[in-house]
Design an enzyme around this catalytic site. Structure first.
Site, PDB file in Angstrom:
ATOM      1  N   SER A  82      39.913  37.391  47.064  1.00 31.65           N
ATOM      2  CA  SER A  82      41.148  36.623  47.298  1.00 31.65           C
ATOM      3  C   SER A  82      41.215  36.231  48.776  1.00 31.65           C
ATOM      4  O   SER A  82      40.457  36.763  49.599  1.00 31.65           O
ATOM      5  CB  SER A  82      42.366  37.472  46.934  1.00 31.65           C
ATOM      6  N   ASP A 135      39.171  33.659  44.545  1.00 34.21           N
ATOM      7  CA  ASP A 135      40.355  33.793  43.689  1.00 34.21           C
ATOM      8  C   ASP A 135      41.570  33.155  44.389  1.00 34.21           C
ATOM      9  O   ASP A 135      41.819  33.417  45.570  1.00 34.21           O
ATOM     10  CB  ASP A 135      40.597  35.299  43.467  1.00 34.21           C
ATOM     11  N   HIS A 153      51.136  38.427  37.463  1.00 38.89           N
ATOM     12  CA  HIS A 153      50.358  39.283  38.360  1.00 38.89           C
ATOM     13  C   HIS A 153      51.096  40.588  38.675  1.00 38.89           C
ATOM     14  O   HIS A 153      52.316  40.646  38.586  1.00 38.89           O
ATOM     15  CB  HIS A 153      50.082  38.551  39.676  1.00 38.89           C
ATOM     16  N   GLY A 154      50.330  41.599  39.068  1.00 42.20           N
ATOM     17  CA  GLY A 154      50.921  42.831  39.568  1.00 42.20           C
ATOM     18  C   GLY A 154      51.181  43.869  38.485  1.00 42.20           C
ATOM     19  O   GLY A 154      50.814  43.693  37.317  1.00 42.20           O
ATOM     20  N   SER A 199      45.747  42.750  33.810  1.00 42.46           N
ATOM     21  CA  SER A 199      45.721  44.215  33.852  1.00 42.46           C
ATOM     22  C   SER A 199      46.630  44.778  32.779  1.00 42.46           C
ATOM     23  O   SER A 199      47.655  44.178  32.434  1.00 42.46           O
ATOM     24  CB  SER A 199      46.187  44.711  35.231  1.00 42.46           C
TER      25      SER A 199
HETATM   26  P1  13P Z   1      46.491  41.588  37.642  1.00 45.13           P
HETATM   27  O1  13P Z   1      47.510  41.689  38.710  1.00 45.13           O
HETATM   28  O2  13P Z   1      47.099  41.659  36.287  1.00 45.13           O
HETATM   29  O3  13P Z   1      45.364  42.555  37.782  1.00 45.13           O
HETATM   30  O4  13P Z   1      45.849  40.102  37.746  1.00 45.13           O
HETATM   31  C1  13P Z   1      44.839  39.833  38.682  1.00 45.13           C
HETATM   32  C2  13P Z   1      44.578  38.383  38.828  1.00 45.13           C
HETATM   33  O5  13P Z   1      45.006  37.541  38.054  1.00 45.13           O
HETATM   34  C3  13P Z   1      43.727  37.979  39.964  1.00 45.13           C
HETATM   35  O6  13P Z   1      43.625  36.598  40.085  1.00 45.13           O
HETATM   36  O1  G3H Z   2      46.172  37.405  41.899  1.00 41.14           O
HETATM   37  C1  G3H Z   2      46.023  37.984  42.965  1.00 41.14           C
HETATM   38  C2  G3H Z   2      45.048  39.084  43.070  1.00 41.14           C
HETATM   39  O2  G3H Z   2      45.512  40.244  42.427  1.00 41.14           O
HETATM   40  C3  G3H Z   2      44.684  39.310  44.499  1.00 41.14           C
HETATM   41  O3  G3H Z   2      45.704  39.954  45.187  1.00 41.14           O
HETATM   42  O4  G3H Z   2      46.082  38.461  47.132  1.00 41.14           O
HETATM   43  O5  G3H Z   2      46.819  40.848  47.184  1.00 41.14           O
HETATM   44  O6  G3H Z   2      44.377  40.269  47.301  1.00 41.14           O
HETATM   45  P1  G3H Z   2      45.760  39.870  46.809  1.00 41.14           P
HETATM   46 ZN    ZN Z   3      45.379  35.562  39.452  1.00 35.50          ZN
END
Ligand code: 13P
Ligand code: G3H
Ligand code: ZN
Length: 318
Positions: free
Chosen positions: A48, A81, A176-177, A214
């Protein structure tokens, strides 16, 4: 060996999905390679913007190059990402990435098309493929906080045709999260797989991507909280749902949060149980093992476990 994301998608389409895992440090990198080799799975490493900034992108890229030498049997792609245009261009110019994600999903449709189109043009000139996003996931994406807006299949078909992007991240109700859904045992979550099915019907053979995948295992959250954590009660995407995604044309499933939960559980329990210890390697070892176990479990669910040999053959590597 580093391969292109397009090669992996071609081998996987309609049969199974490939796990795309975010990494930030050495222990995750080692655990990731071990877990994928233990389960004989091809995989995608994703970085990311935040991960690239955490220390310096060159550390991450260097670690991946080293892992490629330490684990020569591994077959994987390297992906950016949630990139913005500037980061995508930087990754395209570096020549290290197999693919980039341009995430302009928060922009109006036409603006998303315009930005994505520019990234596609630059990427394709260098043989790199592009993931774009249409619709909006809930929760936090990098620094963008959004509410859910499901992908509209007809719009998706038009978006794919006009931008030339190689894969599409679709919003079907995930976010996310760690706090995706309120934990209500027994309650069926309404993920909108009909959106994926309709896009597959409109654009046959086109690879889709699921973000926010997740599962936030309840047992993991309970163990973290029993060891002093204060995570809110929450739940994620049921693993059975992920298991059916591959057959519908979902080729890539993004998982980050579950890895963070493993990290938190291992470290909290370790320092609770061994308060006298302070050697970071003593906790790093069990973390790498537990992270590898989590990865292998996900691959089993996604159907990518055991597919390494088949993918090597398809790519002419065996
Ligand atoms: P999670 O937060 O569900 O693990 O999703 C990760 C994601 O989409 C990263 O791009
Ligand atoms: O979707 C985001 C990913 O979980 C990456 O998270 O931007 O905190 O590295 P981050
Ligand atoms: Zn994502």
């Amino acid at each position: 060996m580093i391969v292109t994301t397009a090669q992996l998608f071609k081998a996987a389409y309609g049969k199974f999905a490939i796990g795309a895992y975010n990494i930030n440090n050495l222990e995750q990198t080692v655990g990731l390679f071990r877990g994928n080799l233990e389960s004989q799975a091809p995989f995608i490493i994703q970085l990311s913007k935040g991960a690239r900034k955490y220390s310096d992108k060159r550390f991450l890229e260097g670690m991946i190059r080293a892992a490629d030498q330490v684990f020569p049997e591994a077959v994987f792609a390297v992906h950016l990402d949630h990139g913005d245009e500037e980061t995508c261009m930087d990754c395209i110019a570096s020549g290290f990435y197999s693919s980039v994600m341009i995430d302009a999903s928060h922009e109006p449709f036409e603006k998303n098309i315009e930005i994505t189109g520019r990234v596609v043009k630059a990427a394709h000139a260098k043989g790199i493929s592009v993931e774009a996003e249409l619709g909006q996931l809930g929760g936090v994406e990098e620094d963008i906080v959004g509410s859910v807006k499901l992908t509209e299949p007809k719009q998706a078909a038009e978006f794919i045709r006009r931008t030339g992007c190689d894969s599409l991240a679709v919003a079907i109700g995930t976010s996310h999260g760690a706090f995706k859904f309120k934990a209500e045992p027994g309650k069926k979550l309404g993920l909108h797989f009909e959106v994926v099915q309709e896009i597959q019907r409109l654009v046959p053979g086109y690879p889709m991507v699921l973000h926010g995948s997740s599962s936030v295992p309840r047992a993991e959250v309970e163990r973290i909280n029993a060891a002093g954590g204060k995570l809110k009660d929450a739940s994620g995407v049921p693993e059975e749902d992920l298991a059916k995604a591959g057959a519908m044309g979902v080729c890539k499933v993004n998982i980050d949060t579950d890895g963070r939960l493993v990290w938190t559980r291992v470290h909290r329990e370790f320092f609770r149980d061994f308060p006298e210890k302070f050697d970071l390697r003593d906790v790093g070892k069990p973390f790498m093992e537990e992270y590898a176990k989590m990865i292998a479990g996900k691959n089993a669910m996604l159907g990518s476990a055991g597919k390494l040999g088949m993918v090597k053959k398809a790519l002419g590597l065996a």
